[in-house]
Design an enzyme around this catalytic site. Structure first.
Site, mmCIF file in Angstrom:
data_model
loop_
_atom_site.group_PDB
_atom_site.id
_atom_site.type_symbol
_atom_site.label_atom_id
_atom_site.label_comp_id
_atom_site.label_asym_id
_atom_site.label_seq_id
_atom_site.Cartn_x
_atom_site.Cartn_y
_atom_site.Cartn_z
ATOM 1 C CB SER A 130 -0.915 0.031 1.224
ATOM 2 O OG SER A 130 -1.642 1.237 1.214
ATOM 3 C CE LYS A 184 -3.003 -2.413 -0.415
ATOM 4 N NZ LYS A 184 -3.983 -2.016 -1.340
ATOM 5 C CG HIS A 187 -4.923 -0.863 3.788
ATOM 6 N ND1 HIS A 187 -5.160 -0.290 2.553
ATOM 7 C CD2 HIS A 187 -4.136 0.012 4.451
ATOM 8 C CE1 HIS A 187 -4.524 0.864 2.478
ATOM 9 N NE2 HIS A 187 -3.901 1.075 3.615
ATOM 10 C CG ASN A 188 -7.328 -1.552 -0.584
ATOM 11 O OD1 ASN A 188 -6.333 -1.337 0.090
ATOM 12 N ND2 ASN A 188 -7.296 -1.564 -1.902
ATOM 13 C CD GLU A 191 -7.445 3.016 -0.105
ATOM 14 O OE1 GLU A 191 -6.387 2.451 0.241
ATOM 15 O OE2 GLU A 191 -7.801 3.075 -1.294
HETATM 16 C C1 6PG Z 1 -3.185 1.461 -1.613
HETATM 17 C C2 6PG Z 1 -4.443 1.635 -2.379
HETATM 18 C C3 6PG Z 1 -4.270 1.140 -3.756
HETATM 19 C C4 6PG Z 1 -5.383 1.570 -4.674
HETATM 20 C C5 6PG Z 1 -6.562 0.672 -4.563
HETATM 21 C C6 6PG Z 1 -7.890 1.340 -4.449
HETATM 22 O O1 6PG Z 1 -3.282 0.929 -0.529
HETATM 23 O O2 6PG Z 1 -2.135 1.875 -2.103
HETATM 24 O O3 6PG Z 1 -5.494 0.946 -1.751
HETATM 25 O O4 6PG Z 1 -4.045 -0.227 -3.685
HETATM 26 O O5 6PG Z 1 -5.681 2.863 -4.466
HETATM 27 O O6 6PG Z 1 -6.499 -0.107 -5.685
HETATM 28 O O7 6PG Z 1 -8.464 1.414 -5.659
HETATM 29 P P1 6PG Z 1 -9.990 1.699 -6.004
HETATM 30 O O8 6PG Z 1 -10.392 2.918 -5.229
HETATM 31 O O9 6PG Z 1 -9.900 1.970 -7.465
HETATM 32 O O10 6PG Z 1 -10.768 0.480 -5.685
#
Ligand code: 6PG
Length: 477
Positions: A130, A184, A187-188, A191
């Site tokens: 990430s 991960k 994490h997303n 995010e």
């Molecule tokens: C990271 C991000 C990265 C990317 C994701 C999100 O941790 O560096 O999460 O992996 O930004 O792919 O992408 P989307 O918003 O397009 O789903």
């Protein structure tokens, strides 16, 4: 020629940046790209780092350039291309070699790939990376899943390239097979929730209080010096203050309000549901992106319904701004608590023994959700690694007590103004449901028993498990 310590396939932006980072930290690296032209261009632009890089135009030469057992990072489009690349590599590999998928893979694919190699003498690492392009070049947060032995082979290189929080490297071995990619994915999911909540607060400031983009940027800038200090708040300030060079208006006002997504947020929600964990704020964030993408339907609906009248802005603006700051903090606690609860359930389900304090630790720098807040989560989990939910740790329960009133006032204001705040409201409802000893599912149990004779437990512990209705009457005779 001296062999490389590691190899990397896939010289797109992420792969190129990761390779330069590896080379810069004093590790020799062999690189390969499907199109040799890209390899040549990459090498030509590597400048002073050329001495550390072995550019290869065939897979055979590439594999032969790496010191066995060979760790090979595959940084290409997730999915089928990874399987194809692995098959193409296999004939050149030898015992102990490690293929490492560093893309945003679905952890189920990672489990499958790991399992498929189980009876061979090769192995596989699923590695979450990430931090975007900048992180790959200067220090990402790295989440590793695979055998402990394969981790030992790559630990030194990965530690050298990872982000550092104070002096702590933001890389760790998190468990076998899919552990790294699962973490991960969560994490997303977090995010997504973090970004959605910031966008909802932005909506209240813009459409409720009528503030301009640069003014809102100023508010975020102030918050970034406080408890909300984080990369996402910091970049929000920067983008809100940016001007479009074409229209000379604020850049954000020129961007269509339709969010993209590549699937990791959705996977985190699917896995939360599979695990039976309520991750309502993350679900709301994914649904928020879906609704955002239905732009023309939303416009058509607005022409039918119009917009509700915005409630009068609270008279004490400064106090309301404080409420917004605290509301964001409270809601964020909900989203992170949910994400960690999903990981805890997955850890039991897949036998990973995921180290929660370590996960919080390696997210403190390098990754997209990096923040001061994650240092507080690290402390809370270090004191109580087996806690059922982050919000009942002493530090976070105090934070919730200090801020949930603000979240309630902010959500009420938004609801009264017709401003959508699905993630903030979900986090609030999550607290309200989680902390209420007596809920309302007794009625659901009665309904289930009524139409399906599913039975229920009684509050008095009596041995009667059906209601006095329908076929359940038998239970009372
Ligand atoms: C990271 C991000 C990265 C990317 C994701 C999100 O941790 O560096 O999460 O992996 O930004 O792919 O992408 P989307 O918003 O397009 O789903």
């Amino acid at each position: 020629m001296e062999q490389a310590e590691i190899g990397l396939i896939g010289l797109g932006v992420m792969g190129s940046n990761l390779s330069l980072n590896i080379a810069e930290k004093g590790n020799r690296i062999a690189v390969f790209n499907r199109s040799p032209e890209a390899t040549r261009t990459f090498f030509a632009e590597a400048g002073d780092l050329q001495g550390q890089i072995i550019p290869c135009e065939t897979l055979e030469q590439f594999v032969a350039s790496i010191r066995p057992p060979r760790p090979i990072i595959i940084m290409i489009k997730a999915g089928e291309p990874v399987d194809q690349q692995m098959e193409a590599l296999k004939p050149y590999l030898s015992a102990g070699d490690i293929m490492i998928d560093a893309g945003n893979a679905n952890f189920r694919d990672t489990m499958r790939r790991f399992d498929n190699l189980k009876d061979s003498d090769l192995t596989f690492i699923g590695m979450g990376v990430s931090g975007g392009e900048e992180g790959a070049r200067n220090g990402p947060s790295i989440m590793v899943g695979g055998t402990e032995e394969s981790w030992k082979r790559v630990e030194k290189v990965l530690t050298s390239i990872s982000a550092k929080f104070n002096d702590d490297p933001c890389v760790a071995w998190l468990g076998e097979n899919g552990a790294g990619h699962f973490v991960k994915t969560i994490h997303n999911g977090i995010e997504y929730a973090d970004m959605q909540m910031i966008a909802e607060i932005y909506g209240i400031l813009r459409d409720g209080l009528g503030m301009s983009a640069p003014e809102i940027g100023g508010v975020f800038g102030k918050w970034n010096a406080g408890r909300l200090n984080s990369y996402l708040i910091e970049i929000s300030e920067t983008v809100l203050k940016a001007t479009d060079p074409i229209s000379h208006k604020p850049m954000v006002d020129m961007i269509v309000d339709r969010a993209g997504q590549k699937g990791t947020g959705k996977w985190s929600v699917i896995e939360a549901q599979n695990m039976g964990v309520a991750a309502t704020a993350i679900e709301a964030a994914v649904a928020g992106r879906i609704l955002s993408s239905q732009k023309s339907e939303r416009e058509a609906a607005e022409s039918i319904f119009g917009l509700p009248k915005t409630a009068a802005a609270p008279a004490d603006r400064a106090a309301f701004l404080d409420d917004l700051e605290n509301a964001l903090l409270a809601a964020k606690i909900g989203a992170y608590a949910q994400g960690f609860a999903v990981m805890s359930a997955a850890s039991d389900e897949y036998g990973w023994n995921l180290p929660m304090p370590t996960i919080a630790k390696i997210w403190r720098a390098g990754c997209i959700i990096r923040s001061a807040f994650l240092d507080e989560i690290t402390s809370a989990f270090t004191k109580d690694p087996g806690v059922a939910n982050l919000i009942v740790t002493p530090a976070f329960s105090q934070m919730v007590k200090d801020t949930d009133g603000a979240l309630r006032r902010v959500v009420s204001y938004a609801v009264n103004s017709g401003l959508p705040v699905p993630a903030l409201a979900s986090a609030l409802s999550y607290f309200d449901a989680y902390r209420r000893g007596r809920g309302t599912a007794n009625l659901i149990q009665a309904q289930r028993d009524f139409f399906g004779a599913h039975g229920f437990d009684r509050v008095d512990g009596a041995d009667k498990h059906h209601g006095p209705w329908g076929s359940g009457l038998a239970d009372f005779t």
